[in-house]
Design a protein around this motif. Structure first.
Motif, PDB file in Angstrom:
ATOM      1  N   ARG A 249      85.522 -16.571  20.546  1.00  0.00           N
ATOM      2  CA  ARG A 249      84.508 -15.945  19.707  1.00  0.00           C
ATOM      3  C   ARG A 249      84.102 -14.620  20.354  1.00  0.00           C
ATOM      4  N   THR A 250      84.161 -13.528  19.588  1.00  0.00           N
ATOM      5  CA  THR A 250      83.887 -12.204  20.139  1.00  0.00           C
ATOM      6  C   THR A 250      82.887 -11.456  19.263  1.00  0.00           C
ATOM      7  N   ALA A 251      82.193 -10.526  19.867  1.00  0.00           N
ATOM      8  CA  ALA A 251      81.224  -9.692  19.158  1.00  0.00           C
ATOM      9  C   ALA A 251      81.606  -8.226  19.313  1.00  0.00           C
ATOM     10  N   GLU A 252      81.431  -7.474  18.242  1.00  0.00           N
ATOM     11  CA  GLU A 252      81.734  -6.048  18.239  1.00  0.00           C
ATOM     12  C   GLU A 252      80.478  -5.278  17.837  1.00  0.00           C
ATOM     13  N   ARG A 253      80.101  -4.316  18.648  1.00  0.00           N
ATOM     14  CA  ARG A 253      78.943  -3.484  18.350  1.00  0.00           C
ATOM     15  C   ARG A 253      79.328  -2.447  17.296  1.00  0.00           C
ATOM     16  N   LEU A 254      78.519  -2.329  16.240  1.00  0.00           N
ATOM     17  CA  LEU A 254      78.759  -1.365  15.181  1.00  0.00           C
ATOM     18  C   LEU A 254      77.761  -0.220  15.286  1.00  0.00           C
ATOM     19  N   TYR A 255      78.076   0.876  14.632  1.00  0.00           N
ATOM     20  CA  TYR A 255      77.181   2.032  14.666  1.00  0.00           C
ATOM     21  C   TYR A 255      75.988   1.818  13.746  1.00  0.00           C
ATOM     22  N   TRP A 256      74.795   2.127  14.235  1.00  0.00           N
ATOM     23  CA  TRP A 256      73.593   1.921  13.418  1.00  0.00           C
ATOM     24  C   TRP A 256      73.581   2.834  12.204  1.00  0.00           C
ATOM     25  N   ASP A 257      74.095   4.069  12.347  1.00  0.00           N
ATOM     26  CA  ASP A 257      73.996   5.018  11.247  1.00  0.00           C
ATOM     27  C   ASP A 257      75.101   4.830  10.207  1.00  0.00           C
ATOM     28  N   GLY A 258      75.762   3.679  10.252  1.00  0.00           N
ATOM     29  CA  GLY A 258      76.773   3.399   9.239  1.00  0.00           C
ATOM     30  C   GLY A 258      76.122   3.071   7.905  1.00  0.00           C
ATOM     31  N   PRO A 259      76.930   3.011   6.835  1.00  0.00           N
ATOM     32  CA  PRO A 259      76.388   2.719   5.510  1.00  0.00           C
ATOM     33  C   PRO A 259      75.982   1.263   5.373  1.00  0.00           C
ATOM     34  N   GLY A 260      75.199   0.982   4.330  1.00  0.00           N
ATOM     35  CA  GLY A 260      74.826  -0.398   4.041  1.00  0.00           C
ATOM     36  C   GLY A 260      75.915  -1.160   3.320  1.00  0.00           C
ATOM     37  N   GLY A 261      76.898  -0.434   2.786  1.00  0.00           N
ATOM     38  CA  GLY A 261      77.991  -1.084   2.068  1.00  0.00           C
ATOM     39  C   GLY A 261      78.758  -0.071   1.243  1.00  0.00           C
ATOM     40  N   GLN A 262      79.559  -0.568   0.310  1.00  0.00           N
ATOM     41  CA  GLN A 262      80.353   0.283  -0.562  1.00  0.00           C
ATOM     42  C   GLN A 262      80.236  -0.177  -2.004  1.00  0.00           C
ATOM     43  N   LEU A 263      80.230   0.806  -2.918  1.00  0.00           N
ATOM     44  CA  LEU A 263      80.298   0.541  -4.343  1.00  0.00           C
ATOM     45  C   LEU A 263      81.278   1.533  -4.948  1.00  0.00           C
ATOM     46  N   ALA A 264      82.193   1.045  -5.783  1.00  0.00           N
ATOM     47  CA  ALA A 264      83.184   1.895  -6.437  1.00  0.00           C
ATOM     48  C   ALA A 264      83.905   2.788  -5.442  1.00  0.00           C
ATOM     49  N   GLY A 265      84.213   2.211  -4.279  1.00  0.00           N
ATOM     50  CA  GLY A 265      84.984   2.944  -3.290  1.00  0.00           C
ATOM     51  C   GLY A 265      84.223   3.985  -2.510  1.00  0.00           C
ATOM     52  N   GLU A 266      82.911   4.070  -2.683  1.00  0.00           N
ATOM     53  CA  GLU A 266      82.102   5.056  -1.982  1.00  0.00           C
ATOM     54  C   GLU A 266      81.057   4.356  -1.120  1.00  0.00           C
ATOM     55  N   ASP A 267      80.781   4.939   0.046  1.00  0.00           N
ATOM     56  CA  ASP A 267      79.733   4.397   0.901  1.00  0.00           C
ATOM     57  C   ASP A 267      78.374   4.512   0.232  1.00  0.00           C
ATOM     58  N   VAL A 268      77.530   3.523   0.499  1.00  0.00           N
ATOM     59  CA  VAL A 268      76.144   3.545   0.029  1.00  0.00           C
ATOM     60  C   VAL A 268      75.256   3.502   1.259  1.00  0.00           C
ATOM     61  N   THR A 269      74.470   4.541   1.471  1.00  0.00           N
ATOM     62  CA  THR A 269      73.576   4.588   2.630  1.00  0.00           C
ATOM     63  C   THR A 269      72.379   3.677   2.398  1.00  0.00           C
ATOM     64  N   TRP A 270      71.630   3.426   3.481  1.00  0.00           N
ATOM     65  CA  TRP A 270      70.421   2.608   3.341  1.00  0.00           C
ATOM     66  C   TRP A 270      69.437   3.267   2.386  1.00  0.00           C
ATOM     67  N   LYS A 271      69.326   4.582   2.445  1.00  0.00           N
ATOM     68  CA  LYS A 271      68.409   5.289   1.546  1.00  0.00           C
ATOM     69  C   LYS A 271      68.862   5.127   0.100  1.00  0.00           C
ATOM     70  N   GLN A 272      70.154   5.274  -0.137  1.00  0.00           N
ATOM     71  CA  GLN A 272      70.673   5.103  -1.495  1.00  0.00           C
ATOM     72  C   GLN A 272      70.525   3.665  -1.974  1.00  0.00           C
ATOM     73  N   MET A 273      70.613   2.708  -1.049  1.00  0.00           N
ATOM     74  CA  MET A 273      70.489   1.299  -1.422  1.00  0.00           C
ATOM     75  C   MET A 273      69.143   1.036  -2.086  1.00  0.00           C
ATOM     76  N   ARG A 274      68.105   1.726  -1.608  1.00  0.00           N
ATOM     77  CA  ARG A 274      66.762   1.518  -2.165  1.00  0.00           C
ATOM     78  C   ARG A 274      66.598   2.148  -3.530  1.00  0.00           C
ATOM     79  N   THR A 275      67.520   3.029  -3.931  1.00  0.00           N
ATOM     80  CA  THR A 275      67.399   3.703  -5.226  1.00  0.00           C
ATOM     81  C   THR A 275      68.303   3.093  -6.293  1.00  0.00           C
ATOM     82  N   ILE A 276      69.043   2.036  -5.962  1.00  0.00           N
ATOM     83  CA  ILE A 276      69.890   1.387  -6.972  1.00  0.00           C
ATOM     84  C   ILE A 276      68.992   0.790  -8.054  1.00  0.00           C
ATOM     85  N   PRO A 277      69.211   1.105  -9.322  1.00  0.00           N
ATOM     86  CA  PRO A 277      68.328   0.610 -10.393  1.00  0.00           C
ATOM     87  C   PRO A 277      68.351  -0.920 -10.467  1.00  0.00           C
TER      88      PRO A 277
END
Length: 384
Positions: free
Chosen positions: A208-236
């Motif tokens: 079992r292993t752990a990998e540190r990720l970058y904090w400033d990465g996106p919250g996820g992807q929609l339609a092939g594009e990154d969605v930032t944390w700020k954009q996540m809060r504006t999803i209707p």
């Protein structure tokens, strides 16, 4: 007032009224009520008085077997194997009914926490390098995402080992010398049904292993594009606005030549909605609207109850996925409508082995936990 709002309000009343019962009883009874309502032609639907509606729904709640998820100390929902969920002895719910009930239930999920956590078990089957038998492997995967810069992102993984998939495959494996490691040629023909492993597969479980990720990465992807944390809060959060938002993003994609644009965009819309309910740290209202969009799509069909790869019972919804021109894979979504959680996503297809035998190939993701938590990850000693 539309039917969706009526259903939503009824479920909330039920949860308040049925003191001492599992908190998911309202959604279970809601599914039974939706099934009952949709069997009656629209012109004959008469809403009973509030008192009678409450009594009829309470009776429905008492008649069904409730899936009672384990509620962790921080409010995160962890889905454990439970008895079968029976909605109706005479009629199976439709895909629309299941998805609408899940839409109501998921609105009760925790809306905040220190981490957005997704814990899954991924399982697959594929032919061995000689195509003589089928192997089955699995691995666990946890993702811990945080909105705060003082908290660390983590990905925790473990390979859980590889073995022959069935007794028939085990016999062929023993005849081949019972190997414990399998190396695949890079040019192995797969018909796009599975990916060729770049490293040898091992029978033994890994560390079992752990990998540190970058904090400033996106919250996820929609339609092939990154969605930032700020954009996540504006999803209707309203279904119509969410659909327009997703379709606008999908419209910016460059589709491969020769692909039917309308069908491709409809499929991407479906996948984006599945991503919203299973992976992205969107609000409960957004996830509810994603379910409502799925309920409006004609390509999804209900198959009744099924057991997911971890042995849990849920309602199975299916659609077809074209993995290459003319080659389709069956996709099953196993949903618990009483919690609004996606239990598993399972893809199946068949391939021909070297001896001519038709063998099933399967790729599944089973969700053990989805949601916000104030817990901290249990980090292994091995960290990248």
């Amino acid at each position: 007032m539309n039917d969706d709002q009526i259903f939503k309000d009824r479920a909330r009343v039920l949860d308040e009224d049925l003191a001492g019962r599992a908190s998911t009883a309202g959604a279970d009874a809601l599914l039974a009520e939706i099934v009952s309502l949709e069997r009656v032609p629209a012109r004959r639907r008469l809403l009973p008085s509030p008192g009678r509606a409450l009594l009829s729904l309470a009776a429905a709640a008492a008649a069904v077997t409730v899936i009672a998820p384990a509620i962790l100390s921080d409010g995160t929902i962890s889905v454990a194997p439970q008895p079968s969920t029976t909605v109706s002895a005479t009629a199976e719910p439709t895909a629309r009914q299941i998805l609408l009930a899940a839409a109501v239930a998921v609105e009760k999920a925790p809306a905040s926490g220190d981490y957005w956590r997704i814990a899954t078990v991924n399982q697959w089957t594929r032919p061995d390098p000689t195509r003589s038998y089928v192997l089955e492997g699995s691995g666990s995967h946890e993702t811990w995402l945080a909105r705060r810069p003082d908290l660390k992102y983590w990905r925790i993984r473990q390979k859980l080992g590889v073995k022959p998939a069935t007794p028939q495959d085990e016999a062929a494996w023993r005849a081949a010398g019972a190997p414990t490691s399998w190396r695949y040629p890079k040019d192995m023909k797969t018909e796009n049904l599975f990916s060729v492993p770049s490293k040898p597969l091992e029978a033994a479980a890994g560390e079992r292993t752990a990998e540190r990720l970058y904090w400033d990465g996106p919250g996820g992807q929609l339609a092939g594009e990154d969605v930032t944390w700020k954009q996540m809060r504006t999803i209707p959060s309203e279904p119509d606005k969410l659909r327009s938002y997703l379709e606008e993003r999908i419209g910016r994609l460059e589709l491969p030549s020769g692909m039917d644009a309308k069908e491709a965009r409809a499929y991407i819309l479906l996948r984006d909605c599945v991503d919203l309910i299973s992976g992205l740290p969107a609000s409960p209202e957004v996830r509810s609207s994603a379910y409502r969009i799925l309920a409006s799509l004609p390509s999804i069909r209900a198959e009744g109850e099924m057991t997911d790869p971890l042995g849990r019972r849920g309602q199975a919804l299916t659609y077809q996925e074209e993995i290459e021109p003319g080659l389709f894979s069956k996709v099953q979504l196993v949903i618990d409508p009483s919690t609004g959680l996606l239990l598993a996503e399972v893809r199946t297809n068949t391939t021909k082995l070297a001896n001519g035998r038709q063998a099933e190939l399967r790729l599944s993701t089973s969700f053990q936990a989805i949601g916000w938590t104030d817990d901290r990850p249990d980090l292994p000693a091995h960290r990248d």
